[in-house]
Design an enzyme around this catalytic site. Structure first.
Site, PDB file in Angstrom:
ATOM      1  N   TYR A  73      12.488 -25.795 -14.110  1.00 53.41           N
ATOM      2  CA  TYR A  73      13.186 -26.930 -14.714  1.00 53.41           C
ATOM      3  C   TYR A  73      14.673 -26.783 -14.414  1.00 53.41           C
ATOM      4  O   TYR A  73      15.053 -26.428 -13.309  1.00 53.41           O
ATOM      5  CB  TYR A  73      12.862 -26.997 -16.212  1.00 53.41           C
ATOM      6  CG  TYR A  73      13.191 -28.331 -16.834  1.00 53.41           C
ATOM      7  CD1 TYR A  73      12.674 -29.516 -16.307  1.00 53.41           C
ATOM      8  CD2 TYR A  73      14.010 -28.409 -17.946  1.00 53.41           C
ATOM      9  CE1 TYR A  73      12.984 -30.747 -16.865  1.00 53.41           C
ATOM     10  CE2 TYR A  73      14.322 -29.637 -18.524  1.00 53.41           C
ATOM     11  CZ  TYR A  73      13.808 -30.797 -17.974  1.00 53.41           C
ATOM     12  OH  TYR A  73      14.122 -32.008 -18.521  1.00 53.41           O
TER      13      TYR A  73
ATOM     14  N   LYS B  49     -15.165 -38.511 -14.077  1.00 56.48           N
ATOM     15  CA  LYS B  49     -14.929 -38.748 -12.651  1.00 56.48           C
ATOM     16  C   LYS B  49     -13.888 -37.760 -12.132  1.00 56.48           C
ATOM     17  O   LYS B  49     -14.005 -37.233 -11.018  1.00 56.48           O
ATOM     18  CB  LYS B  49     -14.444 -40.187 -12.443  1.00 56.48           C
ATOM     19  CG  LYS B  49     -14.431 -40.647 -10.987  1.00 56.48           C
ATOM     20  CD  LYS B  49     -15.835 -40.761 -10.421  1.00 56.48           C
ATOM     21  CE  LYS B  49     -15.856 -41.338  -9.028  1.00 56.48           C
ATOM     22  NZ  LYS B  49     -16.218 -42.735  -8.963  1.00 56.48           N
TER      23      LYS B  49
END
Length: 759
Positions: free
Chosen positions: A40, A95
């Site tokens: 970060y 899925k």
């Protein structure tokens, strides 16, 4: 299982231990402040600036290139219909799971709360920079057609509506091969399509690319043949409307060559099938009940070539054969779209793969002696490990040839090797062996069925169709636990101590005494022992009243092993008994031996353990590559503990030269191909992927497999007993329900193998 129990089990699966089926996992180190400052602020600014300079750097510095969005508005979910975006989320997560396990593609599922076509399109376009591809899912027609068309045109990443194209791609591959077997040409065949939804239209479109003529396609919806005079048809359905008077489906199938079913059960009768042409091709793909029952169809026409959407019949048209690998290939060349050339490349790759020799592990998974291209094998099986390395490169090449690839591949061999590496982890092997067990379920005794977890395992084994459990224990206790679990199946329950079992106890005792009376066993002792469940269970297997047994959940391994050794003979030709654990690791299944029995095996015993483990690996369709591990490398120590490993290897090299085995070797060298090549280029393991480790003693093997299991959460199947004459398998003390189910599955496979040898 009753309806309430199934409902509860499904809800628990999705809710526990963590809600949902997918999660985000960091791919970089994050342990130190330095790591976090790179992940970060302030370090993250550098890749941001590089992407600002050149937007294509987003693929270099972020996960975009391996990230697909599975997007739905929940308007056409499975067989549930318009249930809304939130209710569709479990399906979209599912899925995502399939993308990951079959092609190692990461997924964010996105549920969009709008039925407005324009709003949906704009939403997807606005979030598209996040993703490398878009998989549209469960969106009702005709809106789905317009949504896909617009997004394909307006985005520069691959977009595909799998509901439309998945079935079309897989069935087109099957049609190519079916036509070849029927000795027919695409341009000559008459095709009847029962169903006029998005999948049916996509199928017809793709079949036309194969050469099927428009004028030879007759498409029906629930109201009959699509004709020009029908004002209720959508624009896309009108494309297949015929300029003729309506005829019935029964009339249309007369002399038809191909029947494509994407409608509802039993619309094609046996009488209608008899009117079709010679060598009729019938793809009855309605699920779970096809347009004509498979067994009825093949008994009606011996010349039929048939496919369904079901896994329990040959030639399953399963979308998982397509979408993971199509997106894999598209992502890997950074394709701007999935075009017709790429779809057709997938079709032809699947059709060609069905004609290749089938890997043994696929034969194992489907209980086949040898799958061979023919009427019952016209498309590959979902468990075929070659799919990713065949279909994805074909799609990638088509993307390059058709000019939509932005990052062409140059080293195709390396690419295929990388694809195969992606398959390494996982439960694919477990799915394969479960599938094989279901082909021929066996009677398995659960000797400790009074324990709730053992009974849960028996319930799963029964309900999954893996085996037929026989429950040993106090009937009242087992019946109470069954009621608590909702396990209402009528399975056999036996209490060896009950008076009604006296005749069987005495029969078992006499048989045991007759076999062992010259080895210190008296009849009274044999009768007393038959009141104990493990002795009784072992005799059930010995006497053919069960095919195998599992036990050991509540007692130490050594305690449970004793009656097995006393009652059951070794397998023919076996001089020792040993165990192996199959570990589902990130590099694929690994066999570790001996994990439970031989404390300090000799060189000769180590060699025998290696041979037994090799045989077991082959039972699962895995060709063994064996490292005989030690604390030393190739003679670096003269200590007897290293020397015995070296002697075992020498014996194997001399007497079994075809076996890929080497050592003594440290485990890191065995598993790290670069280290091995650099330091020991002479090793027989160089250039091979080690999948079997033989340890010098029980300490090393047992500690290693349990460390892997607990620290890395690697799934373990075992200890798998090797060298016993009957299918007997012992749990580790306190085994989980999942581990017990896996062991029962192994017992079924073992019974299948031993049954073959008797024939």
């Amino acid at each position: 299982m009753n309806k309430d129990s199934k409902r509860r089990e499904a809800l628990l699966y999705h809710a526990k231990p963590t809600p949902g089926k997918i999660q985000v996992v960091p791919t970089k180190k994050y342990a130190t402040q330095r790591d976090l400052s790179l992940a970060y602020s302030p370090g993250v600014a550098e890749p941001c600036l590089e992407i600002e300079k050149d937007v294509n750097n987003v693929y270099k510095y972020t996960a975009k290139g391996n990230l697909v969005a599975v997007i739905s508005n929940g308007t056409a979910v499975l067989g549930l219909g318009d249930i809304g975006p939130e209710a569709s989320k479990p399906v979209m997560e599912g899925k995502g799971l399939l993308f990951k396990i079959f092609a190692d593609i990461d997924v964010f599922d996105i549920e969009v709360d709008t039925k407005n076509v324009e709003e949906f399109i704009q939403t997807v376009k606005n979030i598209a920079p996040t993703f490398g591809g878009i998989n549209l899912e469960d969106i009702k027609a005709p809106e789905s057609f317009e949504i896909e068309r617009r997004l394909v045109e307006e985005l520069n990443i691959p977009v595909m509506h799998d509901d439309q194209h998945g079935t079309a791609i897989i069935s087109a591959a099957a049609l190519i091969n079916a036509l070849e077997l029927a000795n027919k040409k695409a341009e000559d065949v008459k095709v009847i399509v029962s169903g006029a939804g998005s999948a049916a239209i996509a199928c017809a479109d793709l079949y036309r690319l194969l050469g099927v003529k428009f004028e030879n396609i007759y498409m029906f919806n629930s109201k009959g043949l699509l004709t020009k005079g029908n004002t209720s048809l959508s624009e896309l359905q009108l494309k297949y409307a015929r300029d003729m008077e309506p005829i019935s489906l029964e009339e249309a199938v007369v002399n038809a060559d191909v029947f494509i079913g994407l409608s509802s059960r039993d619309v094609l009768s046996a009488q209608m099938l008899l009117t079709m042409s010679d060598n009729p091709i019938v793809f009855a793909m309605a699920n779970p009940n096809p347009e004509i029952d498979y067994n009825l169809a093949i008994s009606t026409r011996k010349d039929i070539i048939m496919a369904t959407g079901r896994s329990d019949h040959p030639n399953q048209v399963n979308n998982v054969l397509g979408f993971p690998y199509i997106f894999r290939g598209a992502l890997d060349v950074r394709a701007t779209k999935i075009n017709e050339a790429m779809k057709m490349a997938a079709v032809k790759a699947l059709a060609a793969l069905a004609k290749e020799s089938v890997p043994e592990q696929v034969n194992v998974a489907y209980g086949a002696t040898k799958l061979i291209f023919g009427k019952e094998y016209i498309i590959p099986k979902p468990f075929d490990p070659r799919l990713i390395a065949i279909v994805a490169p074909a799609v990638a090449k088509a993307a390059m040839d058709s000019g939509v690839a932005q990052h062409p591949i140059t080293d195709w061999q390396k690419y295929e090797d990388d694809l195969l590496e992606r398959l390494g982890n996982d439960n694919k092997m477990l799915r394969m062996i479960t599938n094989k067990a279901k082909m021929d379920p066996k009677r398995i005794v659960f000797a400790e069925a009074e324990h709730l977890d053992v009974l849960k395992a028996a319930q799963i084994v029964y309900e999954e169709g893996v085996g037929i459990p026989i429950l040993l224990g106090t009937k009242e206790v087992i019946l109470e636990l069954k009621e608590e679990l909702g396990f209402d199946a009528d399975v056999e329950i036996i209490d060896p101590k009950e008076k009604e079992e006296e005749e069987r106890r005495n029969r078992f005792a006499t048989a045991y005494w007759e076999a062992r009376k010259r080895r210190g066993i008296v009849l009274y002792d044999a009768q007393r022992l038959m009141r104990e469940r493990n002795y009784f269970a072992a005799m059930m297997v010995n006497e053919g009243e069960a095919d195998g047994l599992v036990t050991g959940h509540s007692r130490s391994y050594a305690t449970v092993l004793r009656p097995m050794f006393q009652l059951i003979e070794k397998a023919p030709g076996a001089s020792i008994v040993a165990t192996t654990n199959m570990m589902m690791t990130a590099r694929g299944p690994m066999f570790l031996s001996d994990t439970a029995i031989n404390i300090d095996p000799s060189a000769e015993e180590l060699a025998k353990i290696a041979l037994m483990t090799a045989k077991t690996a082959r039972m699962f369709g895995v060709e063994p590559v064996i490292a005989m591990v030690s604390y030393a490398n190739y003679g670096s120590s003269t200590n007897e503990r290293a020397s015995k490993v070296r002697e075992a290897v020498a014996y194997l090299h001399k007497n079994h030269p075809d076996l890929i085995v080497d050592g003594e070797i440290q485990s890191d060298f065995a598993l790290n191909p670069e280290m091995l090549q650099e330091k020991f280029p002479f090793s027989k393991l160089v250039g091979k992927k080690v999948n079997t480790l033989i340890f010098p003693n029980l300490d090393a093997a047992n500690i290693t497999y349990k460390l892997l299991k607990e620290l890395n959460k690697v799934e373990s199947i075992g200890p798998i007993m090797m060298g016993m004459g009957k299918p007997v398998h012992i749990f580790q003390l306190g085994a989980s329900v999942e581990e017990m189910v896996n062991m029962a599955t192994i017992a079924v496979l073992d019974a299948q193998e031993k049954g073959k040898k008797k024939k």
